[in-house]
Design an enzyme around this catalytic site. Sequence first.
Site, short mmCIF file in Angstrom:
data_model
loop_
_atom_site.label_atom_id
_atom_site.label_comp_id
_atom_site.label_asym_id
_atom_site.label_seq_id
_atom_site.Cartn_x
_atom_site.Cartn_y
_atom_site.Cartn_z
N SER A 246 47.01 52.85 58.11
CA SER A 246 45.76 52.67 57.38
C SER A 246 44.58 53.11 58.24
O SER A 246 44.50 54.27 58.63
CB SER A 246 45.65 51.22 56.91
OG SER A 246 44.65 51.09 55.93
N ASP A 472 50.64 54.24 46.99
CA ASP A 472 49.81 53.44 47.89
C ASP A 472 48.55 53.01 47.15
O ASP A 472 47.81 53.85 46.63
CB ASP A 472 49.45 54.27 49.13
CG ASP A 472 48.83 53.44 50.24
OD1 ASP A 472 47.92 52.64 49.95
OD2 ASP A 472 49.26 53.60 51.40
N HIS A 499 51.49 49.81 50.56
CA HIS A 499 50.56 50.36 51.54
C HIS A 499 51.20 50.24 52.92
O HIS A 499 51.43 49.16 53.42
CB HIS A 499 49.25 49.58 51.50
CG HIS A 499 48.24 50.05 52.52
ND1 HIS A 499 47.92 51.37 52.68
CD2 HIS A 499 47.50 49.36 53.40
CE1 HIS A 499 47.00 51.48 53.63
NE2 HIS A 499 46.73 50.28 54.09
#
Length: 531
Positions: A246, A472, A499
Amino acid sequence: MTRTTPTDLRSKDDERRRRPKPVMAAAAAAALALLLAGCSGAAPNDDDSANRVGLERFMEQELAFGACDASVVDSQPPVPEIVEAAEKAKCAMLTVPMNYEDLDGTTIEIAVARISATGDNPIGSVLLNPGGPGAAGTTLAPLVDALWTGGPIPERFDIVGFDPRGVGLSTPAIDCYSDEERDADAPLSALGEWTEESARAVVDKCADGSGSTEVLAHLGTRDVARDMDVLRSALGDDKLTFAGVSYGTRLGSVYAEMFPENVRALVLDGAVDPLMDTADRRIQLSEGLQASFQRFADFCVTQAACPLGTDPALATAAAQELLQPLDKKPLVAADGREFGFLAASEGIVSGLYSEASWPTIIAGLTELEAGRPDALLAIRDGYYGRSDNGEYTNSFEALFAINCLDEERFTEEEMTQLGHDLNQAVPFLDPGSTPPAQDGCEFWPAEPTLGYPYATDIAGLPEVIVVSATGDPVTPHEGGISLADTLGARLLTVEANQHGTIISANSCVDEAIADYLIDLELPDEGARCTI
């Protein structure tokens, strides 16, 4: 922050189809804040010879590894393999300059956790970042080590996590709100109702809690990338081997831009698009959340009793009917806390991070429909890492502070338009109220330092891997494609509604990552895995 909390660990011979909750829940906190509110500088010359000489005392420092803070163990899920890994971890503090343009000035301490390689032929360290920004890496290292145990990576690498400056056990740590204010959702409430007065006040609160205004000016990603290079050297690695998820993909990309000659291998999972500016990326993120909610709704209507009704096309309206009244008339949870629109939204968003959590959202919404908020509140508490005694990590404050130094800022007119655009992009989270017109970062004591776009046209960068899930919810797949194209990287596509994928204990993903980290062998063009 919500850490991945697997309920069990199986041997490597198993298919390992568990889908643990993702590590990057702080990023979803940012998402929600952006939906309800909305919060470039160039890098200094890193080739300056005098600066290089001044850095030597930091680059050559010896880390004194010893017992870790109790939180490194206590914060882990009650899974024997993960607890065992946490108990094996050794910790140290890395000293770095607060301001890299003043190497003789104030220094700060970066918390580092390491689990040593178990094999006889170690390659070096693999450095981890769990995202956020604002998530702590010291608690991630044991989890990753446990999930990768049985495979070759922990044999060949020290597994190293660190808490970026301002985060977790690093000192000083950003502290803007009390636990009581966090229980009352004061930070998100402020983000939804910014005024000039409150935007000025939050700077004072953060400066008071963190020790000085100067601290707030040196939290951006470019400073963290410099810290990573100091850590790489102090660990004894000639080049960096890194896995980031991320926000960690932004951090890894910025490191690659600033120090391409020091990169050995980068695994970038759940990619932040480096080409999109702040407004466009927030809209992309919001659209990803709405798409994920719709996939959840499609699943929900197949269950025996779906609190969103029987028609997935009407699920957004059903969610609004459940959530919007909470803005004016919050419920009261069993422990006496008020449960309003924000807390309910946080609970749903955190559940969207992984398809494995969809039944939990259904249970929470079913309870909410009956006037009982505790199930969704429990998801929200896990989302932020709230302990049983009501203590919070500082992940939210750190996320806000770091973004104030990374993100572009907006005029009142731009903020108003962005707020409307975000509500249109993710209507299931539309609070039904007027978006704020004040940028919460306007009075931050330093200008943004990241710059957009970033990590473009990098010369001399080795081949790296971008891992991206097709479903995602907060870093949509198109962002992974963009990052791979920008870096000239190999894209590993993962068919999954979640995610972050590299800690999913999936054999296909694990083998691709191991081949790359150990032998620098890339997956085939067009490679795909399924979770």
